[in-house]
Design a protein around this motif. Structure first.
Motif, PDB file in Angstrom:
ATOM      1  N   PHE A  35      43.127  32.826 108.687  1.00 29.98           N
ATOM      2  CA  PHE A  35      43.602  33.161 110.038  1.00 29.98           C
ATOM      3  C   PHE A  35      42.727  34.249 110.636  1.00 29.98           C
ATOM      4  CE2 PHE A  35      46.247  35.471 113.068  1.00 29.98           C
ATOM      5  CZ  PHE A  35      46.581  34.427 113.926  1.00 29.98           C
ATOM      6  N   ASP A  36      42.320  35.215 109.832  1.00 31.43           N
ATOM      7  CA  ASP A  36      41.168  36.057 110.175  1.00 31.43           C
ATOM      8  C   ASP A  36      39.949  35.302 109.661  1.00 31.43           C
ATOM      9  OD1 ASP A  36      42.471  38.394 111.248  1.00 31.43           O
ATOM     10  OD2 ASP A  36      42.960  39.009 109.215  1.00 31.43           O
ATOM     11  N   SER A  37      39.052  34.791 110.512  1.00 30.83           N
ATOM     12  CA  SER A  37      39.028  34.884 111.951  1.00 30.83           C
ATOM     13  C   SER A  37      38.660  33.540 112.573  1.00 30.83           C
ATOM     14  CB  SER A  37      37.993  35.917 112.377  1.00 30.83           C
ATOM     15  OG  SER A  37      38.344  37.233 112.018  1.00 30.83           O
ATOM     16  N   VAL A  38      38.996  32.442 111.865  1.00 37.19           N
ATOM     17  CA  VAL A  38      38.593  31.122 112.351  1.00 37.19           C
ATOM     18  C   VAL A  38      39.316  30.720 113.638  1.00 37.19           C
ATOM     19  CG1 VAL A  38      38.612  28.646 111.820  1.00 37.19           C
ATOM     20  CG2 VAL A  38      37.699  30.282 110.155  1.00 37.19           C
ATOM     21  N   PRO A  39      40.645  30.932 113.778  1.00 35.25           N
ATOM     22  CA  PRO A  39      41.250  30.600 115.076  1.00 35.25           C
ATOM     23  C   PRO A  39      40.630  31.371 116.235  1.00 35.25           C
ATOM     24  CG  PRO A  39      42.939  30.804 113.401  1.00 35.25           C
ATOM     25  CD  PRO A  39      41.658  31.283 112.770  1.00 35.25           C
ATOM     26  N   ALA A  40      40.267  32.632 115.999  1.00 30.41           N
ATOM     27  CA  ALA A  40      39.614  33.406 117.062  1.00 30.41           C
ATOM     28  C   ALA A  40      38.229  32.845 117.367  1.00 30.41           C
ATOM     29  CB  ALA A  40      39.516  34.872 116.654  1.00 30.41           C
ATOM     30  N   GLU A  41      37.455  32.546 116.336  1.00 24.98           N
ATOM     31  CA  GLU A  41      36.099  32.035 116.537  1.00 24.98           C
ATOM     32  C   GLU A  41      36.120  30.663 117.218  1.00 24.98           C
ATOM     33  OE1 GLU A  41      32.982  33.774 115.656  1.00 24.98           O
ATOM     34  OE2 GLU A  41      32.928  33.419 113.490  1.00 24.98           O
ATOM     35  N   LEU A  42      36.846  29.709 116.639  1.00 17.05           N
ATOM     36  CA  LEU A  42      36.874  28.375 117.225  1.00 17.05           C
ATOM     37  C   LEU A  42      37.622  28.370 118.553  1.00 17.05           C
ATOM     38  CD1 LEU A  42      37.371  25.874 114.260  1.00 17.05           C
ATOM     39  CD2 LEU A  42      35.282  26.881 115.170  1.00 17.05           C
ATOM     40  N   GLY A  43      38.648  29.224 118.672  1.00 17.57           N
ATOM     41  CA  GLY A  43      39.380  29.318 119.938  1.00 17.57           C
ATOM     42  C   GLY A  43      38.501  29.851 121.057  1.00 17.57           C
ATOM     43  N   PHE A  44      37.692  30.855 120.752  1.00 21.87           N
ATOM     44  CA  PHE A  44      36.748  31.373 121.751  1.00 21.87           C
ATOM     45  C   PHE A  44      35.738  30.294 122.142  1.00 21.87           C
ATOM     46  CE2 PHE A  44      32.543  32.990 122.679  1.00 21.87           C
ATOM     47  CZ  PHE A  44      32.789  33.806 123.768  1.00 21.87           C
ATOM     48  N   GLN A  96      37.032  21.894 113.817  1.00 21.34           N
ATOM     49  CA  GLN A  96      38.140  21.871 114.773  1.00 21.34           C
ATOM     50  C   GLN A  96      38.951  20.588 114.643  1.00 21.34           C
ATOM     51  OE1 GLN A  96      37.286  22.698 118.995  1.00 21.34           O
ATOM     52  NE2 GLN A  96      38.878  21.225 119.523  1.00 21.34           N
ATOM     53  N   GLN A  97      38.264  19.460 114.548  1.00 24.84           N
ATOM     54  CA  GLN A  97      38.974  18.186 114.416  1.00 24.84           C
ATOM     55  C   GLN A  97      39.766  18.138 113.107  1.00 24.84           C
ATOM     56  OE1 GLN A  97      35.757  18.530 115.244  1.00 24.84           O
ATOM     57  NE2 GLN A  97      35.804  17.839 117.388  1.00 24.84           N
TER      58      GLN A  97
END
Length: 452
Positions: free
Chosen positions: A151-160, A432-433
């Motif tokens: 959760f640190d930090s893939v949602p932030a990276e891919l979300g950005f 992401q997919q």
């Protein structure tokens, strides 16, 4: 087992820990799975074989524990045991935190041996020191070292990145602010290692600042328009229905590292033996990404909830700067976190009832020419969102296991070696997919004109 007798696809180090056991449970779903031919052999490792055996039994339920998963003894304070692990596997998933205390020897062993490495770290100082100390060695040995694969930090990276690619044609983005909202039908409870990492992060904040000042200045991307103002301490983001305050997490610094690396490598990082199709896909992906200022805030639906977060921050900030205060914080985590953290972690029911939403509010310009005009405010806003299950024991295992499957199955399309944040490595892949297929979704919420 004799060293080098068998090459496992991956070894989970710290598999009996709070998060490690859930990583093992998630990994077993894909072991010898026809849909995942890249994962055919795993092992688990840690200090206590009997505890690891109990964990394997728990993670395998309702099935009996597989007899094909060996239990190996290793200790993060014993470099010889770590080198032995590296000699027996292609990849280590490190779940032993806090990483500032237990992580460096593992990275060192991987960088020396050429073994690949993923972890679930959320500690900026650890990640940046590992890059400074081991990047060149990892490049030479062919070891790909990637921290923050949870959760640190893939949602932030891919979300950005997901928000960034929504700005098409002559549109340009200036800033993206992420708002993390944690939800649960029961109490929100985090594990002690996360809390301990936060306390130690406060205690060593001055070391991180001094370290950054000692390092060469990173390349900075050219971002259209002015730098955003800091704003007040508390923000009421009416569009998404949240009160918010700045979250001192690793996410912002990890995204900045990806953008810095991209500035020096506009087409991304070439793979060790890429196919022509992979090269074209990578270059097309990065050509669609537009850099922006990035920040992260934690949100609550009520002002009272935000005041509670601020109070916990004050406790950790005041007491974390001296040894006596840190002893109190670590001895009574439930008291000083107002019930958010406890030493024995959440129950399985609390884990199952929790979820997260991460909103990305991007502001920019409908035409790049507007951004170059003095005192021109953004006229366009794009809101995207990443949603998923509980962050520490469900989302994090999903993310690191999917990162591992990509690394094992698409290794030729990834950099030969080096120490990198996850975004610059996994951005152009199908991560992401894969996450969307496993319960973590990415959505465009709205695109609108900002009234002046």
């Amino acid at each position: 087992m004799e060293p080098n007798a068998t090459k496992f696809d991956l070894i989970i180090l710290g598999a009996s820990g709070f998060t490690g056991k859930y990583v093992l449970k998630e990994t077993l779903k894909f072991l010898n799975n026809n849909q995942s031919s890249s994962l055919n052999s795993i092992a688990i490792a840690g200090r206590n074989p009997s505890k690891l055996a109990q964990t394997l039994k728990w993670a395998s339920k309702p099935n009996p524990p597989p007899t094909t998963v060996p239990i190996l003894t290793a200790d993060t304070t014993d470099p010889t045991s770590l080198r032995s692990l590296c000699s027996q596997t292609r990849l280590i998933l490190n779940c032993v935190g806090p990483f500032r205390l237990h992580g460096e020897q593992v990275v060192s062993a991987c960088a020396d041996s050429g073994c690949d490495y993923l972890d679930i770290c959320g500690e900026p100082e650890f990640m940046e020191r590992m890059e400074a100390n081991y990047h060149e060695r990892a490049v030479e040995s062919g070891s790909l070292v990637i921290s923050a694969c949870g959760f640190d930090s893939v949602p932030a990276e891919l979300g950005f990145l997901f928000n960034s690619v929504q700005w098409v044609g002559s549109e340009v983005v200036n800033r993206v602010e992420a708002y993390v909202s944690l939800e649960s039908e029961k109490r929100m409870v985090g594990n002690f290692a996360t809390y301990e990492s936060a306390v130690l992060g406060v205690a060593n904040a001055h070391n991180l600042q001094a370290f950054r000042r000692s390092r060469p200045r990173r390349p900075r991307p050219q971002i259209p328009g002015p730098s955003p103002s800091k704003g007040g301490t508390i923000e009421h983001q009416k569009k998404i229905g949240l009160w918010a305050v700045v979250l001192p997490s690793a996410d912002a610094s990890v995204v900045r590292r990806t953008l810095s690396t991209l500035t020096g490598n506009p087409n991304g990082l070439p793979g060790s033996n890429e196919s022509s199709e992979a090269v074209a896909k990578r270059e097309a992906f990065w050509s669609s990404v537009k850099p922006a200022h990035f920040g992260v805030k934690i949100g609550e639906k009520s002002l009272l909830g935000i005041l509670r977060i601020i109070m916990v921050g004050i406790f950790i900030g005041l007491l974390g700067n001296n040894s006596f205060g840190r002893r109190l914080l670590l001895k009574f985590p439930s008291l000083f976190s107002l019930g958010w953290f406890k030493k024995n972690g959440p129950t399985e029911e609390e884990v199952e009832s929790a979820s997260f939403k991460m909103w990305f509010v991007g502001q920019g310009y409908s035409n790049q020419s507007l951004a170059s005009q003095a005192n021109t405010k953004p006229d366009t806003e794009i809101v995207t969102r990443v949603t998923g299950p509980e962050i520490g024991y469900v989302a994090t295992p999903i993310i690191i296991v999917q990162c591992a499957l990509i690394l094992l199955g698409q290794r030729n399309n990834l950099p030969k070696g080096g120490v990198y944040p996850p975004g610059i490595v996994f951005g152009p892949t199908d991560l992401q997919q894969r996450l969307q297929q496993n319960g973590i979704s990415f959505d465009v919420v709205s695109k609108s004109t900002i009234s002046s």
